[in-house]
Write a protein that holds these residues in place. Structure first.
Motif, PDB file in Angstrom:
ATOM      1  N   UNK A  22      -4.976  23.381  11.160  1.00  0.00           N
ATOM      2  CA  UNK A  22      -4.294  22.738  10.037  1.00  0.00           C
ATOM      3  C   UNK A  22      -5.104  21.583   9.463  1.00  0.00           C
ATOM      4  N   UNK A  23      -5.682  20.780  10.348  1.00  0.00           N
ATOM      5  CA  UNK A  23      -6.485  19.638   9.903  1.00  0.00           C
ATOM      6  C   UNK A  23      -7.710  20.119   9.135  1.00  0.00           C
ATOM      7  N   UNK A  24      -8.356  21.160   9.648  1.00  0.00           N
ATOM      8  CA  UNK A  24      -9.542  21.703   8.975  1.00  0.00           C
ATOM      9  C   UNK A  24      -9.185  22.238   7.599  1.00  0.00           C
ATOM     10  N   UNK A  25      -8.080  22.994   7.515  1.00  0.00           N
ATOM     11  CA  UNK A  25      -7.678  23.545   6.222  1.00  0.00           C
ATOM     12  C   UNK A  25      -7.412  22.419   5.222  1.00  0.00           C
ATOM     13  N   UNK A  26      -6.725  21.365   5.657  1.00  0.00           N
ATOM     14  CA  UNK A  26      -6.423  20.258   4.766  1.00  0.00           C
ATOM     15  C   UNK A  26      -7.706  19.616   4.242  1.00  0.00           C
ATOM     16  N   UNK A  27      -8.630  19.350   5.145  1.00  0.00           N
ATOM     17  CA  UNK A  27      -9.893  18.716   4.749  1.00  0.00           C
ATOM     18  C   UNK A  27     -10.686  19.603   3.801  1.00  0.00           C
ATOM     19  N   UNK A  28     -10.669  20.921   4.050  1.00  0.00           N
ATOM     20  CA  UNK A  28     -11.378  21.863   3.171  1.00  0.00           C
ATOM     21  C   UNK A  28     -10.763  21.876   1.776  1.00  0.00           C
ATOM     22  N   UNK A  32     -10.815  20.216  -4.015  1.00  0.00           N
ATOM     23  CA  UNK A  32     -10.155  19.550  -5.143  1.00  0.00           C
ATOM     24  C   UNK A  32     -10.753  18.176  -5.450  1.00  0.00           C
ATOM     25  N   UNK A  33     -11.842  17.849  -4.748  1.00  0.00           N
ATOM     26  CA  UNK A  33     -12.530  16.556  -4.919  1.00  0.00           C
ATOM     27  C   UNK A  33     -11.551  15.387  -4.763  1.00  0.00           C
ATOM     28  N   UNK A  34     -10.666  15.538  -3.782  1.00  0.00           N
ATOM     29  CA  UNK A  34      -9.694  14.490  -3.488  1.00  0.00           C
ATOM     30  C   UNK A  34     -10.256  13.621  -2.364  1.00  0.00           C
ATOM     31  N   UNK A  35     -10.688  12.440  -2.714  1.00  0.00           N
ATOM     32  CA  UNK A  35     -11.284  11.535  -1.737  1.00  0.00           C
ATOM     33  C   UNK A  35     -10.415  10.295  -1.610  1.00  0.00           C
ATOM     34  N   UNK A  36      -9.913  10.078  -0.398  1.00  0.00           N
ATOM     35  CA  UNK A  36      -9.068   8.921  -0.142  1.00  0.00           C
ATOM     36  C   UNK A  36      -9.206   8.582   1.347  1.00  0.00           C
ATOM     37  N   UNK A  37      -9.018   7.338   1.693  1.00  0.00           N
ATOM     38  CA  UNK A  37      -9.045   6.928   3.093  1.00  0.00           C
ATOM     39  C   UNK A  37      -8.059   7.793   3.881  1.00  0.00           C
ATOM     40  N   UNK A  38      -8.551   8.423   4.958  1.00  0.00           N
ATOM     41  CA  UNK A  38      -7.720   9.360   5.710  1.00  0.00           C
ATOM     42  C   UNK A  38      -7.796   9.072   7.208  1.00  0.00           C
ATOM     43  N   UNK A  53      -2.953   5.123  -1.382  1.00  0.00           N
ATOM     44  CA  UNK A  53      -4.121   4.365  -0.942  1.00  0.00           C
ATOM     45  C   UNK A  53      -4.680   4.925   0.360  1.00  0.00           C
ATOM     46  N   UNK A  54      -3.822   5.615   1.113  1.00  0.00           N
ATOM     47  CA  UNK A  54      -4.247   6.193   2.385  1.00  0.00           C
ATOM     48  C   UNK A  54      -3.435   7.438   2.673  1.00  0.00           C
ATOM     49  N   UNK A  55      -4.082   8.415   3.317  1.00  0.00           N
ATOM     50  CA  UNK A  55      -3.414   9.620   3.793  1.00  0.00           C
ATOM     51  C   UNK A  55      -3.479   9.627   5.320  1.00  0.00           C
ATOM     52  N   UNK A  56      -2.356   9.941   5.966  1.00  0.00           N
ATOM     53  CA  UNK A  56      -2.310  10.020   7.424  1.00  0.00           C
ATOM     54  C   UNK A  56      -1.882  11.429   7.806  1.00  0.00           C
ATOM     55  N   UNK A  57      -2.726  12.118   8.547  1.00  0.00           N
ATOM     56  CA  UNK A  57      -2.439  13.486   8.979  1.00  0.00           C
ATOM     57  C   UNK A  57      -1.713  13.434  10.326  1.00  0.00           C
ATOM     58  N   UNK A  62       0.832  -1.211   0.000  1.00  0.00           N
ATOM     59  CA  UNK A  62       0.000   0.000   0.000  1.00  0.00           C
ATOM     60  C   UNK A  62       0.862   1.254   0.000  1.00  0.00           C
ATOM     61  N   UNK A  63       0.438   2.240  -0.758  1.00  0.00           N
ATOM     62  CA  UNK A  63       1.111   3.539  -0.758  1.00  0.00           C
ATOM     63  C   UNK A  63       0.420   4.451   0.252  1.00  0.00           C
ATOM     64  N   UNK A  64       1.208   5.023   1.151  1.00  0.00           N
ATOM     65  CA  UNK A  64       0.645   5.902   2.171  1.00  0.00           C
ATOM     66  C   UNK A  64       1.363   7.250   2.163  1.00  0.00           C
ATOM     67  N   UNK A  65       0.569   8.303   2.196  1.00  0.00           N
ATOM     68  CA  UNK A  65       1.105   9.661   2.269  1.00  0.00           C
ATOM     69  C   UNK A  65       0.936  10.174   3.690  1.00  0.00           C
ATOM     70  N   UNK A  66       2.021  10.642   4.297  1.00  0.00           N
ATOM     71  CA  UNK A  66       1.982  11.215   5.642  1.00  0.00           C
ATOM     72  C   UNK A  66       2.104  12.730   5.517  1.00  0.00           C
ATOM     73  N   UNK A  67       1.110  13.437   6.041  1.00  0.00           N
ATOM     74  CA  UNK A  67       1.108  14.898   5.966  1.00  0.00           C
ATOM     75  C   UNK A  67       1.551  15.456   7.308  1.00  0.00           C
TER      76      UNK A  67
END
Length: 344
Positions: free
Chosen positions: A137-143, A148-154, A118-122, A1-6
């Protein structure tokens, strides 16, 4: 799985000309100035303009820019290396998002979309949650994701004030400083907040207290003389206390050696390198302190990187009534603004 950590941090101006726009971004945040936009925007402009000359002098002390981005990049590199070493089932890539200066969420979200995880972790670089820091920061990211219509498991790791490795990292750094001194006052200094924020349900002060209690317990020093205080007060509102300045003056006059611990900052920036290292040291010297020591921010301390890595990898293992929480802490019911560990 590919995971992005913000990784979320506040950010800082990269040159003196950007001090005023940085300050504007800070005060135009609804989590900082809770006013309607048509009031907040001009007020933020006014405050930024008035504070810019003083702030520029602070950043001149730092060579004309904030060191927070390169230091956060070092943390991101260390964390990415640790994650990919410890979790053989996933591939991790760390991205940095600053709340008040570049790189901003609106640009980073496009990089993350191109990475196609496949997943984003804040993961906020604020161990203790506040609506004004992690929450904003979390609110801004979600907004921005919604825009951008970016929907991914978060998954969101909002706080980790008593995580075992986070506490161990602080213990290590403190012991290095106090190993050969006696008759010292250990002052844990955290960024302050207006009292009204706490009364509205912000858990920040309670979480900072939990961090400090666990660090003191881990040190196992009988009769340790310590206190928690708060710094960086601005404006006319009543802030939580006691004030770090007052505690420094009091203990300097008593002839105590002073050892200062930045307990809520994990990166060096103006509040540590100027306020603590220069302004508060001058205050201590002026009041008779013979030995003023400052414990460094955790930075890339191996146990701090391990703390974040394990929280990210093991996040699914901590649950309470069907909701996910960081290990060993659950905010009392009166704190309504702490999402703890949410999973969508």
């Amino acid at each position: 799985m590919k995971k992005a950590v913000i990784l979320f941090n506040l950010g800082g101006p990269d040159k003196l000309e950007n001090v005023e726009p940085f300050l504007f971004n800070l005060f135009n945040d609804p989590a900082i100035l809770n006013l309607p936009g048509f009031f907040r925007y001009p007020l933020a402009k006014l405050i930024a303009n008035r504070r810019a000359p003083i702030a520029k002098k602070i950043y001149q002390e730092l060579g004309g820019s904030s060191p927070i981005l390169p230091l956060t990049e070092e943390q991101a590199s260390a964390l990415e290396l640790k994650l990919n070493k410890d979790d053989g089932l996933s591939k991790y890539k760390c991205f940095i998002v600053m709340r008040c200066w570049h790189p901003r969420a609106e640009n980073v979200v496009k990089e993350v979309m191109n990475y196609n995880p496949d997943e984003v972790i804040l993961m906020p670089l604020y161990p203790q949650y506040s609506a004004a820091t992690s929450g904003s920061s979390i609110k801004e990211w979600n907004d921005v994701c919604k825009k951008n219509e970016f929907k991914v498991k978060t998954s969101t790791i909002c706080c980790y004030p008593t995580d075992e490795n986070f506490i161990r990292a602080h213990k290590e750094e403190i012991i290095k400083k106090i190993n050969n001194i006696k008759n010292f006052k250990l002052i844990f200094s955290a960024h302050g907040l207006p009292e009204k924020n706490i009364k509205k349900g912000d858990p920040y002060q309670w979480q900072v207290e939990q961090s400090v209690n666990q660090i003191v317990k881990s040190l196992r020093i009988e009769g340790l003389d310590w206190i928690l205080s708060y710094q960086s007060r601005v404006g006319p509102l009543k802030w939580i206390g006691p004030s770090t300045e007052d505690i420094i003056i009091e203990n300097a006059k008593l002839g105590k050696h002073i050892v200062l611990v930045p307990v809520a900052f994990v990166s060096e920036h103006s509040e540590t390198l100027v306020e603590l290292d220069i302004e508060y040291k001058e205050l201590a010297d002026k009041n008779g302190c013979k030995n003023y020591l400052r414990v460094p921010a955790l930075g890339t301390n191996k146990n701090y990187i391990k703390s974040m890595s394990e929280l990210i990898i093991n996040k699914e293992n901590h649950s309470f009534n069907g909701k996910l929480f960081p290990p060993r802490i659950q905010c009392p019911n009166q704190f309504k603004k702490c999402p703890c560990l949410s999973h969508e």
